[in-house]
Design an enzyme around this catalytic site. Sequence first.
Site, short mmCIF file in Angstrom:
data_model
loop_
_atom_site.label_atom_id
_atom_site.label_comp_id
_atom_site.label_asym_id
_atom_site.label_seq_id
_atom_site.Cartn_x
_atom_site.Cartn_y
_atom_site.Cartn_z
N SER A 150 46.19 68.75 47.26
CA SER A 150 46.25 68.06 48.68
C SER A 150 47.32 68.15 49.46
O SER A 150 47.20 69.42 50.16
CB SER A 150 46.32 66.49 48.17
OG SER A 150 45.85 65.46 49.16
N ASP A 168 34.37 66.69 48.31
CA ASP A 168 35.83 66.21 48.49
C ASP A 168 35.68 65.45 49.95
O ASP A 168 35.31 65.88 50.98
CB ASP A 168 37.08 67.24 48.76
CG ASP A 168 38.32 66.78 48.83
OD1 ASP A 168 38.41 65.56 49.17
OD2 ASP A 168 39.24 67.49 48.79
N HIS A 190 38.16 64.61 45.62
CA HIS A 190 39.63 65.31 45.97
C HIS A 190 40.45 65.56 44.66
O HIS A 190 41.18 66.55 44.59
CB HIS A 190 40.15 64.41 46.77
CG HIS A 190 41.63 64.91 47.42
ND1 HIS A 190 41.64 65.72 48.12
CD2 HIS A 190 42.81 64.42 47.62
CE1 HIS A 190 42.81 66.25 48.68
NE2 HIS A 190 43.39 65.43 47.98
#
Length: 723
Positions: free
Chosen positions: A593, A668, A700
């Site tokens: 991330s 995602d 994600h």
Amino acid sequence: MKQMNLRSSLLIGLLLLTGTLMGQTKKSFTLDDLMWGGSNYWNLQPKNLYTAFWGSKLMQLEVEAVKTCTDEKGKRVKAQTLFTAADVKALITDETKGRGLNLMQASFPYPNKTLALLHTNRSNLLYDWKKKAIVWQAERDSVRVNEEFNIPSRSEVYAKDFDLYLRTADSKAHRITTDGSKDIVYGQAVHRDEFGIKKGAYFSPSGQLLAYYRMDQSMVEDYPLVDIFTREAKLDAIKYPMAGMTSHKVTVGVYNPKTEQTVWLQAGDPTDRYFTNISWAPDEKTIYMIEMPRSQKKTELVAYDVATGQRKGVLYTETHEKYVHPMHPLTFLPWDSSKFIYQSEKDGYNHLYLFDTKGNQLKQITKGEFVVLDLVGFNTKTKSVIIQSNEAHPLHHNYYAVNIDNGKRTLLDNGKGTHRAMLSPDGTMLFDRWSEPDVFRKIAVRNTATANATLLQTDASPWQAYNVPEISSGSLTAADGHTKLFYRLVKPINFDPNKKYPTVVYVYGGPGVRNVDASWNYAARSWEIYMAQKGYVIFVLDNRGSSERGFAFETATYHRLGQEEMKDQMRGVDYLKSLPYVDANRIGVHGWSYGGFMTTSLITNYPDVFKVGVAGGPVIDWKYYEVMYGERYMGTPQENPEGYAQSSLLNKAKDLKGRLQIIIGYNDPVCVPQHSLAFLRACEDAGTQPDFFTYPGQGHNMMGKDMVHLHERITRYFEDYLK
């Protein structure tokens, strides 16, 4: 005498041999042992103590039974079974409605009544264990979201298929909205779950009224995610407002089930505005919101008349040239409904302030160079507020009772480690579960007036039969020359100081998260243990911009995401290079991330330092990220073109020299695939060679067995190219 010495020598030799053999028989971990989703993961978790408060008494929760645990003074009592799952199922005539009953999910909403709130796959129910009767039951189904039970009214609210529903205690079902769709969403979290928003409907104190969000996102462009699990792949579009582009519009209504009418708060044009932190006055005549413009540089605490929706006025305003970041609704004093606590970072750290309902600040309740992490509740007898903070140390989470009148803080726990606690409804008892770097887990119940504690359980490490690396923590100075940063260092199994080891820097680095704290093993991740077993040094540093260190620490990266963070991470690399056992020619980097953004930033900005990188779910260009988070830290692309250009990794694709693998969930909805795909195209245009892997159907973060597969893939990449 000689015979005794010989016997002693033989005994000592036997013990040494046994110790050596035991050391040799220590097990090695597999990813199935270490990773959530692995087939052996839960077998390596020690038995925990699961509890819930019934008034000030603790009840022990098991899958098939609820038992007594402590008395109202926190003293351990002999475990006696109050009721079993079989007792409850015997009263459910439709066998299908009893499926999925798990008493570890039980709660006790009424301190003076022998009632437990229970859940099955198809119903919610109140069970009276004294009368051995189900006194209330409501059907549920799997497509509900944001389901919530209100204790005083016994009403339930839930969202379904974008609409909002309320079932009152008399089992009457109220369909509050009828025009819900992907474009018009009711009763769900808004503003991309930012500003502490976790749900979309808010009961009044008595449960007789319900405030709820309506989100109109018809003006937001569809983002084209793809569902491949049909015979022909089909579009599975989401609404995703990107930085600098059109965002959704939110309004707030108040529903009265008696009249079956909604009164809308007259907040004005919702375009480019955020309505956050909804809270009710105790008398239910006023509702409050913290409102801000899209720039997020100003917040206003606004009061509305519940009966008419009319705007009463602004009670309090706060501004900052960077941003103001409200995360908490008002909290009224239980003993004085004319006063409430407001949380703010206006003095540089999140602290508690006492206001009256006219908007006058009466006092600052907490103050100092530490962060109030949570307002847990109140002890009404001592008129104190119970908080969690890192006052003892930046890496610690501890609980305090704070006297509202004089601000005196009383430490309730041992002042060490990371504590996670649950407060009894009357605020007198605290169920405390904590760990320290060398303490796996301890559990105690604490009196919030006296700080006296009863230790309930001590859990040893579940890894005693395994080879576990040496894990330490320390600090170094940030690139600004004065700020202290904390790190975690994991050494390889069977560490030899005369060897040179490959090293991986694990990084996150972004707002709202930190990686190092004073919990067990300094919060080392399971994958770090696995890599140490493979012969790697693992290094983790919380740079400026990460959380729980105050406003100045977090905003050091404002409008230039990635830049100061990289400077701090390179201070960490300098430290690593000073260690004689780190091979400076074999340094890799990995993160997910924001950490994927940092990984790609580091390997392209410092191509001669980082040989290998694995970037998971990365942000590549902040113009592709969503409005609320992205614009808080970067502004809009129109306002801050230099900052966006500087942080864009599309511009750095040409500088990739080492081996970089990008891994994403194919579906995602957070860091959408456009980030990674755009970077691949930029690398192709520049003639550089990244690797790419994706998990169809995943979002994600990977779920289930894919967690094991993912970490095997990450490990293999470093094994192939760094070792």
